[in-house]
Design a protein around this motif. Structure first.
Motif, PDB file in Angstrom:
ATOM      1  N   GLN A 111      -6.592   2.374  -4.184  1.00 54.61           N
ATOM      2  CA  GLN A 111      -7.479   1.275  -4.082  1.00 54.61           C
ATOM      3  C   GLN A 111      -7.686   0.969  -5.540  1.00 54.61           C
ATOM      4  O   GLN A 111      -7.419  -0.222  -5.891  1.00 54.61           O
ATOM      5  CB  GLN A 111      -8.767   1.855  -3.278  1.00 54.61           C
ATOM      6  N   ASN A 112      -7.715   2.031  -6.159  1.00 56.45           N
ATOM      7  CA  ASN A 112      -8.215   1.734  -7.718  1.00 56.45           C
ATOM      8  C   ASN A 112      -7.238   1.188  -8.347  1.00 56.45           C
ATOM      9  O   ASN A 112      -7.158   0.155  -9.151  1.00 56.45           O
ATOM     10  CB  ASN A 112      -8.641   3.249  -8.241  1.00 56.45           C
ATOM     11  N   GLU A 120      -5.257  -6.291  -4.950  1.00 58.26           N
ATOM     12  CA  GLU A 120      -5.719  -5.314  -3.811  1.00 58.26           C
ATOM     13  C   GLU A 120      -5.749  -6.257  -2.527  1.00 58.26           C
ATOM     14  O   GLU A 120      -5.568  -5.670  -1.423  1.00 58.26           O
ATOM     15  CB  GLU A 120      -7.361  -5.205  -4.048  1.00 58.26           C
ATOM     16  N   TYR A 171       0.807  -1.295   0.005  1.00 55.60           N
ATOM     17  CA  TYR A 171      -0.028   0.084  -0.103  1.00 55.60           C
ATOM     18  C   TYR A 171       0.855   1.236  -0.213  1.00 55.60           C
ATOM     19  O   TYR A 171       0.727   2.307  -0.886  1.00 55.60           O
ATOM     20  CB  TYR A 171      -0.633  -0.119   1.221  1.00 55.60           C
ATOM     21  N   LEU A 174      -4.680  -0.427  -7.404  1.00 54.34           N
ATOM     22  CA  LEU A 174      -4.327  -2.100  -6.926  1.00 54.34           C
ATOM     23  C   LEU A 174      -5.435  -2.927  -7.287  1.00 54.34           C
ATOM     24  O   LEU A 174      -5.083  -3.959  -7.786  1.00 54.34           O
ATOM     25  CB  LEU A 174      -4.387  -2.000  -5.311  1.00 54.34           C
ATOM     26  N   GLU A 175      -6.622  -2.442  -7.396  1.00 51.11           N
ATOM     27  CA  GLU A 175      -7.791  -3.190  -8.197  1.00 51.11           C
ATOM     28  C   GLU A 175      -7.385  -3.393  -9.810  1.00 51.11           C
ATOM     29  O   GLU A 175      -7.554  -4.623 -10.228  1.00 51.11           O
ATOM     30  CB  GLU A 175      -8.960  -2.607  -8.088  1.00 51.11           C
ATOM     31  N   LYS A 230      -2.553  -5.740  -0.290  1.00 47.41           N
ATOM     32  CA  LYS A 230      -2.253  -4.350   0.083  1.00 47.41           C
ATOM     33  C   LYS A 230      -1.001  -4.288   1.476  1.00 47.41           C
ATOM     34  O   LYS A 230      -0.699  -3.193   1.626  1.00 47.41           O
ATOM     35  CB  LYS A 230      -3.296  -3.376  -0.141  1.00 47.41           C
TER      36      LYS A 230
END
Lengths: 354, 563
Positions: free
Chosen positions: A116-117, A125, A94, A119-120, A128
């Motif tokens: 977040q976006n 995700e 992260y 990682l997706e 993280k």
């Protein structure tokens, strides 16, 4: 957001050695552009000049209309993915992805959303909170990718990002990267020495050798219409035969003559470049005399190792759907598909195809 | 049009240069070079020049002539070389078998043995001499005990004593180097020899030893250089047997007939010898180093009980004798004294005396060392970065400069600094500053080495990734690279620290009444035969060393080697 990149007459010197010799390239907005060449050809040097890690001795590099020669590396707003990932080992996944946002002082809640976006998008995700040492090579590469795109850079640079992965993962990540690039529509400059990877992933390829650009074009054009012997040899497999123009648009190789529309005068020596699939074992008595030394069954095609009368070995591929079974070892005649082949001048520098 | 383009290019070049000049690392490089220029090269070069002038300031070779014409002078060179050669041989003869024992057999207590050996290496150099005098000297405990039952121990003063103390103090270099090498030989190498039909003994002789030979030589050279340069031990225990560093000290210090020119010439002679040895190592031995990638660690032979007990006992005996000086020091510090004499019974008198009389020395040691270590850390990080990540001609020069103090004995560096900064504009001789300067120059190599070893593991692209993400190069360095090399920096700094608080040879040339450190005080107390207070001071140093060493061990997790 995405920009075009213009490289004008750029030179990089290390002492007397010209690592980049007067290179000009024009890369379009949103294009997936690949620098391809053998190791030491200058592709990584050029990429690092764009990134700002190598100085530019001569020439200019523009992002859109802005010359960036003297812009410090940390102000260029470029995303970069390194060959060895360069994931910060002391930060969690992260925090790695959030690093560039912190530097840009993005407010915390917006940063959280963007991380977040990202990682997706690269599908990690669930990882993280992990530390890099707990990740596999492929996962680290995804972190590096997320870290590069989360800052929404104008340009994305990738320096052999897949070379440390195993073969299967390489193909998988290749597809991921290509899809991601389409989706974000971000100008991408990709460096690789793997011609198959370059052909698969790029909109356009610049083939480099010894600090010079040999050819810039779409993958299919580079494959079917190489500009010189080097490109023909580096991309795919080619057999080179010495020939002579014996009449208008007529070439003779070792007693075998065929027609080919070329820009050459009668009497000129030429170099004929033939892909293995552009050869065929002749059904008639016409063709180059040779002998099948070895035949190898490779599933959808059979590869013959044929020794010509002059001692040269050539590779000939025949698709299995066209034939019943491999021909036995022994003397054969080999013909070629003249309209598909490429003819170069004797030095292999100029493509003479008309 | 063409002119215009040219103009643009010229301006681009110009601004490029300008930004280059403003670069953090370029500024750092200039600063670091200035430090070395002023505090290492200038003193050393002026020392060199001084050796070619006579007392009246005329150019002459008289100093060197004096040296070669009088046995009193040139004899010390032979003595020094003899000591260095004999010490090196004895250190190899103890260090190599001991390393083989602990590396290849399941002897008990390897860790404790290791700690004892490393501790002795880290202890103040002259504590050995002091302790062995306490044990075997004219009035030593063992001497007296044996004399009571009618056995006369031969004198340990002079050559024998120097060799005894040096060997026990320095064989740990050989031991540690060789242990490391033995543990990194891939076991398949020895298995291959076995497979080819070699007996165990021939296997060791034909494969194992040739492979670790360069390592033995490297350890041996450390021993050779240290025994050539050390000053405290021969001063205390040598008596009539005079070695070169002691002569340098006397020539420099003696109020009557002291001769700075001659002292300089003698210094140059020592430095030449250690430089030759170091060059020999670089040219001949380093080339023969085999790079081992140990895929499988070597096999440890499981011994049956009896041989295991015997070999463990032998290992412990050697380690204990090595460690004995530390024990002696601590024990004697608690013995009751009457003036300078020991009487029976225990007390804290010695400690009371030192805190009352010698508190300044304790304060000095820790203040000077603390300031020095801060400077060492800052400069060390920068230098490590410049020599590992900014490879260029100038950083190679820097690499040599940093390691140069290795070949300069502390006493010589001390004399160089003292003479160079006697007069304005930089008259710092006699102040605490010059002590700190000497420590920084002399003890920096530990920090630089350990930091750059760590830095080599940090890939350049990690820092570039940070720059690329928008963090300036300088901040990237501190946020990422410095953070990742921190364990290396800290371990190196602790080694520098341990070695600084124990430093004697340069301090003795530079101290004044006000700037004397613990080491200097121990030395002067021993010379005054005030053994109790000397022991108490030495115990404080030992305690500080032990605490630092434990810290080092925790932080480095055994990853950074002490040698």
């Amino acid at each position: 957001m995405s920009v075009n990149v213009n490289i004008k007459e750029v030179v990089k010197e290390y002492g007397d050695f010209r690592a980049i010799d007067d290179v000009s390239l024009s890369i379009k907005e949103g294009e997936f552009f690949t620098l391809l060449g053998p190791s030491g050809c200058g592709k990584t040097t050029l990429l690092r000049m764009i990134a700002g890690f190598n100085s530019i001795e001569e020439g200019e590099i523009y992002f859109a209309d802005k010359m960036i020669n003297n812009e410090a590396a940390h102000k260029r707003d470029i995303g970069m993915v390194f060959q060895n990932y360069a994931v910060f080992p002391h930060l969690s996944v992260y925090d790695n992805v959030g690093y560039g946002l912190k530097a840009r002082k993005v407010p915390k809640d917006e940063a959280a959303k963007r991380i977040q976006n990202a990682l997706e998008v690269v599908q990690i995700e669930h990882l993280k909170d992990r530390m890099p040492s707990q990740l596999s090579g492929g996962q680290q590469q995804r972190v590096a990718l997320a870290r590069a795109i989360v800052i929404e850079p104008k340009i994305l640079l990738m320096d052999e990002p897949l070379s440390n992965l195993d073969a299967k993962l390489r193909v998988q990540m290749r597809t991921t990267i290509k899809k991601l690039q389409r989706k974000l529509n971000i100008t991408t400059i990709y460096v690789t020495h793997d011609q198959e990877e370059a052909l698969a992933i790029s909109d356009r390829i610049a083939v480099m050798n010894k600090g010079e650009v040999m050819q810039v074009d779409k993958p299919n054009v580079i494959y079917s219409n190489p500009s010189c012997e080097f490109v023909s040899n580096f991309i795919g497999t080619s057999n080179f035969l010495k020939g002579k123009v014996v009449a208008d648009n007529t070439i003779e190789v070792d007693g075998y003559t065929f027609h080919k529309n070329i820009n050459a005068t009668v009497g000129e020596d030429v170099l004929v470049s033939v892909r293995p699939e552009q050869f065929a074992v002749s059904q008639t008595d016409e063709g180059l005399a040779g002998e099948i030394v070895l035949s190898t069954f490779l599933g959808d095609f059979i590869s013959y190792d044929i020794e010509l009368a002059n001692g040269q070995s050539i590779e000939v591929n025949e698709y299995t759907q066209n034939i019943d079974e491999a021909k036995p070892e022994g003397p054969v005649k080999v013909c070629l598909s003249a309209k598909d082949i490429n003819v170069f001048d004797a030095e292999g520098k100029v493509n003479l195809n008309a | 049009m063409l002119n215009k383009i040219k103009a643009i290019r010229w301006s681009a070049l110009f601004t490029n240069k300008k930004t280059k000049r403003m670069d953090f690392w370029s500024i750092s490089k200039v600063v670091v070079f200035l430090v070395f220029l002023i505090f290492l090269l200038y003193p050393f070069v002026s020392l060199f020049m001084r050796s070619f002038f006579d007392v009246d300031g005329n150019f002459s070779l008289v100093n060197f002539e004096t040296f070669v014409s009088f046995k009193y002078y040139y004899g010390t060179l032979f003595n020094s070389l003899l000591v260095a050669v004999v010490t090196t041989i004895s250190a190899v003869l103890i260090g190599v078998p001991l390393a083989y024992l602990t590396a290849r057999y399941n002897v008990w207590g390897k860790r404790i043995v290791n700690v004892m050996i490393v501790m002795s290496l880290m202890s103040p150099p002259f504590i050995g001499a002091y302790s062995w005098i306490m044990l075997l000297g004219r009035n030593g405990v063992i001497t007296n005990t044996l004399a009571n039952i009618g056995i006369n121990v031969p004198s340990i003063y002079g050559f024998v004593g120097i060799i005894l103390v040096f060997t026990l103090k320095l064989y740990p270099y050989v031991y540690l180097y060789v242990s490391g090498a033995l543990n990194s030989i891939d076991s398949s190498l020895e298995e291959a020899a076995e497979n080819l039909g070699m007996s165990k003994f021939r296997r060791i002789m034909s494969v194992t030893f040739p492979v670790i030979m360069p390592t033995i030589a490297a350890g041996g050279i450390m021993v050779f250089m240290s025994s050539l340069a050390d000053f405290g031990t021969p001063m205390l225990i040598g008596e009539g047997f005079k070695v070169l560093p002691v002569l340098v000290y006397e020539e420099f210090m003696s109020e009557v007939g002291g001769n700075a020119g001659l002292a300089s010439a003698l210094s140059i002679i020592i430095v030449s010898f250690s430089t030759i040895v170091l060059l020999f190592q670089k040219r001949v031995i380093d080339k023969k180093v085999y790079n081992m990638s140990s895929l499988r660690p070597p096999v440890v032979t499981k011994l049956r009980t009896l041989p295991r007990v015997l070999l463990s006992g032998l290992t412990f005996l050697v380690a204990t004798i090595t460690f004995l000086p530390q024990i002696v020091v601590v024990v004697t510090s608690f013995i009751k004294t009457k003036g300078p004499l020991f009487v029976s019974g225990f007390s804290l008198d010695s400690y009371r005396t030192i805190f009352y009389k010698l508190g300044t020395n304790i304060r000095n040691t820790f203040t000077f060392s603390f300031i020095a270590i801060i400077i060492i850390i800052v400069l060390g990080i920068i230098i490590a970065y410049l020599i590992t990540k900014r490879r260029s001609k100038s950083s190679e020069v820097l690499d040599v400069l940093v390691m140069f103090p290795y070949v300069i004995p502390g006493a010589v560096l001390g004399i160089g600094l003292a003479l160079a900064f006697k007069n304005p504009p930089l008259a710092i001789t006699g102040t605490p500053i010059i002590m700190i300067v000497a420590y920084v120059i002399r003890k920096m190599p530990y920090t630089v080495r350990s930091s750059s070893a760590m830095l080599q593991q940090v890939d350049q692209s990690i820092e570039e990734a940070s720059i690329n993400l928008g963090v300036s190069p300088m901040r990237s360095f501190f946020k990422i690279t410095a953070r990742l090399m921190l364990p290396g920096i800290v371990s190196g700094a602790i080694l520098s620290w341990i070695s600084t608080i124990n430093e004697l040879s340069s301090s003795i040339m530079l101290y004044t009444g006000k700037t004397a450190t613990i080491s200097v005080a121990i030395y002067t107390e021993v010379v005054r035969a005030s053994f109790g207070t000397a022991a108490a001071l030495a115990s404080i140093l030992t305690l500080a060393t032990v605490v630092s060493f434990i810290l080092f061990h925790i932080i480095s997790k055994g990853k950074v080697s002490v040698v």
